[in-house]
Motif scaffolding. Sequence first.
Motif, PDB file in Angstrom:
ATOM      1  N   ARG A   7      -9.058   7.971  -3.328  1.00  0.00           N
ATOM      2  CA  ARG A   7      -7.816   7.147  -3.223  1.00  0.00           C
ATOM      3  C   ARG A   7      -7.288   7.223  -1.599  1.00  0.00           C
ATOM      4  NH1 ARG A   7      -2.632   6.788  -7.007  1.00  0.00           N
ATOM      5  NH2 ARG A   7      -4.230   6.130  -8.313  1.00  0.00           N
ATOM      6  N   ARG A   8      -7.262   8.190  -1.149  1.00  0.00           N
ATOM      7  CA  ARG A   8      -6.944   8.411   0.227  1.00  0.00           C
ATOM      8  C   ARG A   8      -7.842   7.305   1.189  1.00  0.00           C
ATOM      9  NH1 ARG A   8      -5.394  13.641  -1.537  1.00  0.00           N
ATOM     10  NH2 ARG A   8      -7.423  14.361  -0.624  1.00  0.00           N
ATOM     11  N   GLU A   9      -9.123   7.531   0.894  1.00  0.00           N
ATOM     12  CA  GLU A   9     -10.117   6.904   1.680  1.00  0.00           C
ATOM     13  C   GLU A   9      -9.752   5.529   1.432  1.00  0.00           C
ATOM     14  OE1 GLU A   9     -14.006   7.978   0.590  1.00  0.00           O
ATOM     15  OE2 GLU A   9     -15.101   6.601   2.317  1.00  0.00           O
TER      16      GLU A   9
ATOM     17  N   LEU B 124     -14.552   9.869   8.110  1.00  0.00           N
ATOM     18  CA  LEU B 124     -13.271   9.589   7.762  1.00  0.00           C
ATOM     19  C   LEU B 124     -12.829  10.446   6.476  1.00  0.00           C
ATOM     20  CD1 LEU B 124     -10.778   7.536   7.870  1.00  0.00           C
ATOM     21  CD2 LEU B 124     -11.928   6.333   6.353  1.00  0.00           C
TER      22      LEU B 124
ATOM     23  N   LEU C  25      -9.705  13.091   6.175  1.00  0.00           N
ATOM     24  CA  LEU C  25      -8.681  12.927   5.223  1.00  0.00           C
ATOM     25  C   LEU C  25      -8.658  13.974   4.179  1.00  0.00           C
ATOM     26  CD1 LEU C  25      -9.192   9.156   4.123  1.00  0.00           C
ATOM     27  CD2 LEU C  25      -7.514  10.046   5.389  1.00  0.00           C
ATOM     28  N   GLU C  26      -9.713  14.708   4.127  1.00  0.00           N
ATOM     29  CA  GLU C  26      -9.859  16.047   3.200  1.00  0.00           C
ATOM     30  C   GLU C  26      -9.508  17.312   4.205  1.00  0.00           C
ATOM     31  OE1 GLU C  26     -13.561  15.892   1.773  1.00  0.00           O
ATOM     32  OE2 GLU C  26     -13.341  14.198   0.618  1.00  0.00           O
TER      33      GLU C  26
ATOM     34  N   ARG D  35     -17.614   6.594   7.388  1.00  0.00           N
ATOM     35  CA  ARG D  35     -16.969   6.841   6.361  1.00  0.00           C
ATOM     36  C   ARG D  35     -17.055   8.323   5.893  1.00  0.00           C
ATOM     37  NH1 ARG D  35     -18.651   3.751   1.468  1.00  0.00           N
ATOM     38  NH2 ARG D  35     -17.263   5.269   0.633  1.00  0.00           N
TER      39      ARG D  35
ATOM     40  N   SER E 271     -20.786   3.109  -3.457  1.00  0.00           N
ATOM     41  CA  SER E 271     -19.756   3.973  -4.188  1.00  0.00           C
ATOM     42  C   SER E 271     -18.492   3.367  -4.635  1.00  0.00           C
ATOM     43  CB  SER E 271     -19.156   5.094  -2.978  1.00  0.00           C
ATOM     44  OG  SER E 271     -18.233   4.140  -2.070  1.00  0.00           O
TER      45      SER E 271
ATOM     46  N   ARG F 255     -14.536  -3.874  -0.849  1.00  0.00           N
ATOM     47  CA  ARG F 255     -15.086  -5.354  -0.709  1.00  0.00           C
ATOM     48  C   ARG F 255     -14.809  -6.008  -1.749  1.00  0.00           C
ATOM     49  NH1 ARG F 255     -19.640  -5.865   2.417  1.00  0.00           N
ATOM     50  NH2 ARG F 255     -20.168  -4.165   3.621  1.00  0.00           N
TER      51      ARG F 255
ATOM     52  N   VAL G  99     -15.388   3.512  -3.957  1.00  0.00           N
ATOM     53  CA  VAL G  99     -14.573   3.149  -2.806  1.00  0.00           C
ATOM     54  C   VAL G  99     -15.274   1.990  -2.095  1.00  0.00           C
ATOM     55  CG1 VAL G  99     -13.905   3.823  -0.351  1.00  0.00           C
ATOM     56  CG2 VAL G  99     -13.732   5.354  -2.363  1.00  0.00           C
ATOM     57  N   GLU G 100     -16.377   1.709  -1.730  1.00  0.00           N
ATOM     58  CA  GLU G 100     -16.929   0.797  -1.144  1.00  0.00           C
ATOM     59  C   GLU G 100     -16.858  -0.500  -1.947  1.00  0.00           C
ATOM     60  OE1 GLU G 100     -20.709   1.627   0.454  1.00  0.00           O
ATOM     61  OE2 GLU G 100     -20.973  -0.348   1.429  1.00  0.00           O
TER      62      GLU G 100
ATOM     63  N   PHE H 112     -11.546  -6.128  -2.615  1.00  0.00           N
ATOM     64  CA  PHE H 112     -10.144  -6.417  -2.184  1.00  0.00           C
ATOM     65  C   PHE H 112     -10.512  -7.366  -0.959  1.00  0.00           C
ATOM     66  CE2 PHE H 112      -6.949  -5.985   0.973  1.00  0.00           C
ATOM     67  CZ  PHE H 112      -5.848  -6.096   0.341  1.00  0.00           C
ATOM     68  N   ILE H 113     -11.445  -7.271  -0.206  1.00  0.00           N
ATOM     69  CA  ILE H 113     -11.417  -7.798   1.186  1.00  0.00           C
ATOM     70  C   ILE H 113     -12.079  -9.310   0.673  1.00  0.00           C
ATOM     71  CG2 ILE H 113     -13.138  -8.139   3.103  1.00  0.00           C
ATOM     72  CD1 ILE H 113     -12.963  -5.307   3.572  1.00  0.00           C
TER      73      ILE H 113
ATOM     74  N   THR I 130      -7.205   3.904   0.927  1.00  0.00           N
ATOM     75  CA  THR I 130      -5.907   3.306   1.244  1.00  0.00           C
ATOM     76  C   THR I 130      -6.109   3.239   2.735  1.00  0.00           C
ATOM     77  OG1 THR I 130      -4.731   4.567  -0.485  1.00  0.00           O
ATOM     78  CG2 THR I 130      -3.542   4.030   1.430  1.00  0.00           C
TER      79      THR I 130
ATOM     80  N   ALA J 164      -9.236  12.541  -3.230  1.00  0.00           N
ATOM     81  CA  ALA J 164      -9.820  12.291  -1.875  1.00  0.00           C
ATOM     82  C   ALA J 164     -10.143  10.469  -1.703  1.00  0.00           C
ATOM     83  CB  ALA J 164     -11.043  12.825  -1.466  1.00  0.00           C
TER      84      ALA J 164
ATOM     85  N   LEU K 222      -9.091   2.741   4.311  1.00  0.00           N
ATOM     86  CA  LEU K 222      -9.906   1.385   4.613  1.00  0.00           C
ATOM     87  C   LEU K 222      -9.165   0.308   4.434  1.00  0.00           C
ATOM     88  CD1 LEU K 222     -13.109   3.016   3.459  1.00  0.00           C
ATOM     89  CD2 LEU K 222     -12.711   2.657   5.771  1.00  0.00           C
ATOM     90  N   ILE K 223      -8.486   0.211   3.249  1.00  0.00           N
ATOM     91  CA  ILE K 223      -7.865  -1.228   2.901  1.00  0.00           C
ATOM     92  C   ILE K 223      -6.802  -1.531   4.157  1.00  0.00           C
ATOM     93  CG2 ILE K 223      -6.235  -2.363   1.632  1.00  0.00           C
ATOM     94  CD1 ILE K 223      -7.472  -1.364  -0.918  1.00  0.00           C
TER      95      ILE K 223
ATOM     96  N   LEU L 185     -15.215  -2.381   8.043  1.00  0.00           N
ATOM     97  CA  LEU L 185     -13.643  -2.668   8.157  1.00  0.00           C
ATOM     98  C   LEU L 185     -13.363  -4.346   7.832  1.00  0.00           C
ATOM     99  CD1 LEU L 185     -12.547  -0.690  11.056  1.00  0.00           C
ATOM    100  CD2 LEU L 185     -12.468   0.100   8.796  1.00  0.00           C
TER     101      LEU L 185
ATOM    102  N   VAL M 236      -6.362   0.465  -5.420  1.00  0.00           N
ATOM    103  CA  VAL M 236      -6.145   2.205  -5.158  1.00  0.00           C
ATOM    104  C   VAL M 236      -5.897   2.600  -6.042  1.00  0.00           C
ATOM    105  CG1 VAL M 236      -4.694   3.625  -3.918  1.00  0.00           C
ATOM    106  CG2 VAL M 236      -5.287   1.665  -2.648  1.00  0.00           C
ATOM    107  N   GLU M 237      -5.268   2.246  -7.362  1.00  0.00           N
ATOM    108  CA  GLU M 237      -4.868   3.034  -8.621  1.00  0.00           C
ATOM    109  C   GLU M 237      -6.242   3.193  -9.329  1.00  0.00           C
ATOM    110  OE1 GLU M 237      -1.474   0.984 -10.150  1.00  0.00           O
ATOM    111  OE2 GLU M 237      -0.254   1.744  -8.556  1.00  0.00           O
TER     112      GLU M 237
ATOM    113  N   LEU N  73       0.741  -1.059  -0.094  1.00  0.00           N
ATOM    114  CA  LEU N  73       0.341   0.006  -0.175  1.00  0.00           C
ATOM    115  C   LEU N  73       0.785   1.286  -0.031  1.00  0.00           C
ATOM    116  CD1 LEU N  73      -2.951  -0.236   2.473  1.00  0.00           C
ATOM    117  CD2 LEU N  73      -3.276   0.091   0.153  1.00  0.00           C
TER     118      LEU N  73
END
Lengths: 173, 223
Positions: free
Chosen positions: B35-37, A159, A163-164, A156, B2, B9, B4-5, B11-12, B39, B33, B41-42, A128, B27-28, A25
């Motif tokens: 991407r940061r979120e 979060l 992050l922002e 979220r 979304s 999921r 991101v979600e 990935f998990i 990253t 924002a 969460l993973i 998570l 992530v890529e 990561l």
Amino acid sequence: MRAARLALARLVWGHWATILARARLRIPRDDAEDVAALVLEGAIRSAFDGESVGQFRSWLNTIVDRRVADYHRRPRLETTHIPEGEDEWGEEPAIDFEGDTIDTTRAIDARLAELSDDHRRVVEAYVLRGGPARDAADEVGGMSEANVHQIGSRFRRRLRELLEGGDGTPGAG
Amino acid sequence: MSDVERLLREFIAGHSAGESPDPRDFVEQTQGAARRELTALIDAYLVRAPRRRWDAAAFRESGAAAVAEGLGRSLAGAAGTWPALLPRLRARARLRRSELVERLAAALGADDRREKVGAYYHEMEQGLLPAEGVSAQVLDALAGILGENADSLRAAGAALRHGPGGAGDAPAFARTVAAEPLHGPAAAEADTGAPAEVPRSPGRAAPRGAEWDDVDRLFRGGG
């Protein structure tokens, strides 16, 4: 001896994929295995040296953070030329250091800590661990799936605010 | 749901199914924002992910096998985690052993005894050479070649004490090894994928005491 070797293999294997993924990561792919190996060696060495490592899993996560930070502080090796017609290795590709991930992890923990026990379990199970909303609802009992979605979304959203660059202090948002 | 979600999921699901998805592939697919979120969460998932169930075949095919092998040599040897660390640092520096030995011999002013330097370096990688005998001059030279800190090399070489630590699986393993040392003839490990036995180094036939030359003193005399 065989049992000890198998125990070592199982121990390394049990944690390998997770440590490697955490390293991937935050650092270039080519170096992630190197860092993951350093993490395991360091952690197992600590166990042998009798250090108080607490829960080994937590200790591993701490060492991942340290090793990733070390990696980004370490001066890059100069490009080395391999003679006899073999490939010349180029410089490492540039990669953004996700240096705030360590702080973000702490912030996630702080966010979780401010939740009620039920809501924290829901976030852990649904967000998570990526489980189904129904299972998360069942885990606490007396909660609808819609509530689970709502709690997950709120977590979220907080979060994202953090992050922002919003107010990331526990209790805000 | 979304992006991101959905990506989290996916990935998990892959990771928990025993696959080894690269989180960067997920992530890529995002930017800024999001991407940061993702990253964060993973990473939060990985911090909590359960320990992987034993799979001998997958272990053998993974980088974990080399790590376990290096650690096995370390635990059986007299040089701390050098058997695990030195080969990997050499790989990181993209150096063949012969190239490293050539540079090391030159740095030590022992160009004409490269073979002997090579034998000693081999013993270091195999955990056969007690680290306390290896001089600061050797470690400084090696650190420069490998792009590592000499103090880190020295610390890694310190002998493992085989003492139990705190709670958890590794300390439990440490206690197992303390009661059942890794020395001895090779067992039939092939079916488990567990590490192989340490090979004996030709460098161990080196002279002792008064017969030492400069190279012997550098690698065995300490200081």
